[in-house]
Motif scaffolding. Structure first.
Motif, PDB file in Angstrom:
ATOM      1  N   ASP A 193     -24.983 -23.925  41.331  1.00 15.50           N
ATOM      2  CA  ASP A 193     -25.469 -25.300  40.824  1.00 15.50           C
ATOM      3  C   ASP A 193     -26.735 -24.827  40.145  1.00 15.50           C
ATOM      4  OD1 ASP A 193     -23.561 -27.124  41.419  1.00 15.50           O
ATOM      5  OD2 ASP A 193     -24.077 -26.923  43.595  1.00 15.50           O
ATOM      6  N   ASN A 225     -30.780 -25.612  38.931  1.00 16.67           N
ATOM      7  CA  ASN A 225     -31.789 -26.297  39.253  1.00 16.67           C
ATOM      8  C   ASN A 225     -32.502 -27.087  38.088  1.00 16.67           C
ATOM      9  OD1 ASN A 225     -32.175 -25.084  41.777  1.00 16.67           O
ATOM     10  ND2 ASN A 225     -32.745 -23.273  40.978  1.00 16.67           N
ATOM     11  N   LYS A 226     -33.033 -28.262  38.349  1.00 16.86           N
ATOM     12  CA  LYS A 226     -33.719 -29.105  37.327  1.00 16.86           C
ATOM     13  C   LYS A 226     -35.045 -28.824  37.097  1.00 16.86           C
ATOM     14  CE  LYS A 226     -30.386 -33.000  38.387  1.00 16.86           C
ATOM     15  NZ  LYS A 226     -29.620 -32.510  37.001  1.00 16.86           N
ATOM     16  N   LYS A 227     -35.533 -28.700  35.767  1.00 20.17           N
ATOM     17  CA  LYS A 227     -36.843 -28.340  35.464  1.00 20.17           C
ATOM     18  C   LYS A 227     -37.246 -29.254  34.150  1.00 20.17           C
ATOM     19  CE  LYS A 227     -35.746 -24.071  33.539  1.00 20.17           C
ATOM     20  NZ  LYS A 227     -35.918 -22.609  33.298  1.00 20.17           N
ATOM     21  N   GLN A 228     -38.529 -29.208  33.638  1.00 17.04           N
ATOM     22  CA  GLN A 228     -39.024 -29.578  32.653  1.00 17.04           C
ATOM     23  C   GLN A 228     -39.390 -28.608  31.516  1.00 17.04           C
ATOM     24  OE1 GLN A 228     -38.802 -32.999  31.488  1.00 17.04           O
ATOM     25  NE2 GLN A 228     -39.866 -32.692  29.485  1.00 17.04           N
ATOM     26  N   ASP A 261     -35.405 -31.576  29.117  1.00 22.51           N
ATOM     27  CA  ASP A 261     -35.073 -31.927  30.582  1.00 22.51           C
ATOM     28  C   ASP A 261     -33.891 -30.796  30.611  1.00 22.51           C
ATOM     29  OD1 ASP A 261     -36.853 -34.013  30.634  1.00 22.51           O
ATOM     30  OD2 ASP A 261     -35.391 -35.611  30.140  1.00 22.51           O
ATOM     31  N   VAL A 262     -34.329 -30.054  31.497  1.00 23.37           N
ATOM     32  CA  VAL A 262     -33.164 -28.737  31.746  1.00 23.37           C
ATOM     33  C   VAL A 262     -32.608 -28.580  32.988  1.00 23.37           C
ATOM     34  CG1 VAL A 262     -33.322 -26.365  31.612  1.00 23.37           C
ATOM     35  CG2 VAL A 262     -34.592 -27.565  29.956  1.00 23.37           C
ATOM     36  N   THR A 263     -31.635 -28.248  33.271  1.00 27.37           N
ATOM     37  CA  THR A 263     -30.728 -27.851  34.309  1.00 27.37           C
ATOM     38  C   THR A 263     -30.498 -26.174  34.131  1.00 27.37           C
ATOM     39  OG1 THR A 263     -29.788 -29.823  34.505  1.00 27.37           O
ATOM     40  CG2 THR A 263     -28.767 -27.980  35.819  1.00 27.37           C
ATOM     41  N   SER A 264     -30.939 -25.322  35.156  1.00 24.15           N
ATOM     42  CA  SER A 264     -30.840 -23.917  35.122  1.00 24.15           C
ATOM     43  C   SER A 264     -30.045 -23.266  36.273  1.00 24.15           C
ATOM     44  CB  SER A 264     -32.217 -23.356  34.700  1.00 24.15           C
ATOM     45  OG  SER A 264     -32.498 -22.098  34.485  1.00 24.15           O
ATOM     46  N   ASP A 275     -30.368 -22.195  30.370  1.00 24.21           N
ATOM     47  CA  ASP A 275     -30.977 -23.637  30.215  1.00 24.21           C
ATOM     48  C   ASP A 275     -30.222 -24.216  29.456  1.00 24.21           C
ATOM     49  OD1 ASP A 275     -33.232 -22.561  31.773  1.00 24.21           O
ATOM     50  OD2 ASP A 275     -34.662 -22.663  29.975  1.00 24.21           O
ATOM     51  N   THR A 305     -30.150 -28.257  28.159  1.00 29.44           N
ATOM     52  CA  THR A 305     -30.921 -29.296  28.127  1.00 29.44           C
ATOM     53  C   THR A 305     -30.141 -30.564  27.860  1.00 29.44           C
ATOM     54  OG1 THR A 305     -32.794 -28.295  26.808  1.00 29.44           O
ATOM     55  CG2 THR A 305     -32.489 -30.697  26.516  1.00 29.44           C
ATOM     56  N   LYS A 356     -21.880 -28.761  34.797  1.00 28.36           N
ATOM     57  CA  LYS A 356     -23.497 -27.974  35.051  1.00 28.36           C
ATOM     58  C   LYS A 356     -23.116 -27.152  35.958  1.00 28.36           C
ATOM     59  CE  LYS A 356     -26.331 -31.435  32.723  1.00 28.36           C
ATOM     60  NZ  LYS A 356     -27.602 -32.057  32.856  1.00 28.36           N
TER      61      LYS A 356
END
Length: 292
Positions: free
Chosen positions: A13, A15-18, A24-27, A44, A46, A225
């Protein structure tokens, strides 16, 4: 004779970050399986995210890179790019940008102006791809690959398509030029579609589910994701779409060389990293006209 399939190492899964003020990113990468997906280093994802109408496009300000490539796949919305090597361009839905940072540059990514003005939904993926030691300081390069230039392989019974971005699949060759053997596939499957993907057994292989759901060959599931990391014990993957699904297949010959990373620099030694930082701080990766 029963077909054997690649072992599933892990389902990750993100991790969410900006990133900047516009993504707005999930990585799911980098992570504990980074070496098992070489030459891919980072993923990444978005969005999908709403973009409110504005005259001032959001994004990331100028930042440096050296020693690797960025690959951007746009699914919805539009993006603008410019860099200090003199490249610029826009990306819309279905387009791909393959940027070689090489010896070093600054680049900037923002929502494309007309898209920003009208607003809408933005969704894209960006990969970081390593290159061999011999190519770390190659001249920067920019490949702006339009959707119409990306060939596809139809899925049986009209249940989808496999867009070949890089490398070859089923005798179809993708348009992207790469420094090491890579296969990058953008796969769109209708609910109920079943496919077997055959990829070189010696390649590292991962599958990222952009949206939808998959049933894998050992009856494990992967959903929106999630990144699936496979082993090397077979050339074959079996996938069943449990709903309409979009996925990215990341396959490539591993680069078995030392890896030294620091922020936006990917080199082979710490000494090379220190040189990259010094070159950036002294202006050696270029400037944009308004900053001179």
């Amino acid at each position: 004779m029963e077909t054997s399939f690649r072992r599933i190492f892990q389902i990750i899964d993100g991790n969410k970050k900006q990133v900047g003020d516009g993504f707005d990113v999930t990585s799911p990468m980098p992570g504990p399986r980074i070496r098992q997906l070489s030459p891919y280093l980072l993923l990444d994802h978005t969005g999908p995210m709403p973009v409110a109408p504005t005259e001032h496009p959001l994004g990331t300000p100028p930042h440096p890179h050296r020693g690797f490539e960025t690959v951007t796949v746009v699914y919805e919305g539009a993006l603008s790019h410019r860099d200090t090597a003199g490249h610029s361009g826009t990306l819309g839905a279905g387009d791909v940008q393959w940027m070689t940072a090489g010896a070093g540059l600054l680049h900037e990514e923002r929502h494309e102006l007309e898209f920003a003005r009208r607003g809408g939904t933005l969704e894209l993926l960006q990969l970081w791809v390593n290159v061999p030691r011999r190519d770390k300081l190659a001249p920067p390069r920019y490949q702006n690959i339009r959707a119409a230039a990306i060939p596809s392989v139809p899925v049986a019974e009209g249940r989808g398509q496999i867009r070949v971005i890089a490398g070859s699949y089923a005798d179809v060759v993708g348009p992207a030029e790469t420094f090491s053997p890579i296969i990058l596939l953008d796969v769109h499957l209708a609910a109920g579609a079943e496919i077997e993907l055959r990829l070189p057994a010696e390649f590292n292989v991962g599958i990222y589910v952009v949206k939808g759901g998959l049933r894998l060959h050992d009856n494990r599931a992967a959903t929106t994701k999630q990144l699936v990391v496979f082993g090397w014990d077979s050339p074959t993957l079996q996938l069943s779409a449990t709903e309409d699904t979009v996925l990215l297949v990341l396959a490539g010959e591993p680069i078995e060389e030392p890896l030294a990373t620091y922020g936006p620099f990917v080199m082979n030694t710490n000494q090379e990293l220190m040189q990259a930082i010094a070159d950036f701080e002294s202006g050696g990766m270029g400037t944009f006209p308004e900053d001179e």
